[in-house]
Motif scaffolding. Structure first.
Motif, PDB file in Angstrom:
ATOM      1  N   ARG A 160      43.347  -2.002   1.350  1.00  9.84           N
ATOM      2  CA  ARG A 160      44.723  -2.314   1.766  1.00  9.84           C
ATOM      3  C   ARG A 160      44.929  -3.819   1.842  1.00  9.84           C
ATOM      4  NH1 ARG A 160      45.390  -0.646   7.149  1.00  9.84           N
ATOM      5  NH2 ARG A 160      44.441   1.286   6.452  1.00  9.84           N
ATOM      6  N   THR A 184      46.130  -0.355  -2.287  1.00  5.80           N
ATOM      7  CA  THR A 184      46.615   0.937  -1.786  1.00  5.80           C
ATOM      8  C   THR A 184      47.976   0.721  -1.154  1.00  5.80           C
ATOM      9  OG1 THR A 184      45.610   0.712   0.403  1.00  5.80           O
ATOM     10  CG2 THR A 184      44.270   1.778  -1.299  1.00  5.80           C
ATOM     11  N   GLU A 199      38.979   1.691   3.216  1.00  5.59           N
ATOM     12  CA  GLU A 199      40.436   1.780   3.113  1.00  5.59           C
ATOM     13  C   GLU A 199      41.097   0.494   3.605  1.00  5.59           C
ATOM     14  OE1 GLU A 199      43.515   4.204   5.642  1.00  5.59           O
ATOM     15  OE2 GLU A 199      42.520   5.541   4.213  1.00  5.59           O
TER      16      GLU A 199
END
Length: 55
Positions: free
Chosen positions: A49, A54, A45
């Motif tokens: 990012r 995202t 994640e």
């Protein structure tokens, strides 16, 4: 992630040194497999990012 001395594991935020939280829930008291999977997920994640894929 670190073992807490009782055989349970916690995931830590590498920037703050505090226990990582997901949806406001501290990520401690975990089995090693769960903690390891969570670390992999959080790293993926973070990378996404940083790449801007995202929100």
């Amino acid at each position: 992630m670190r073992e807490d001395g009782t055989g349970m594991w916690a995931v830590y935020d590498i920037f703050t040194g505090l226990t990582a939280e997901v949806n406001g829930i501290p990520q401690d008291g975990l089995d090693i497999e769960v903690a390891d999977d969570l670390v992999d997920l959080l790293i993926a994640e973070y990378i996404a990012r940083r790449k801007g894929t995202t929100h």
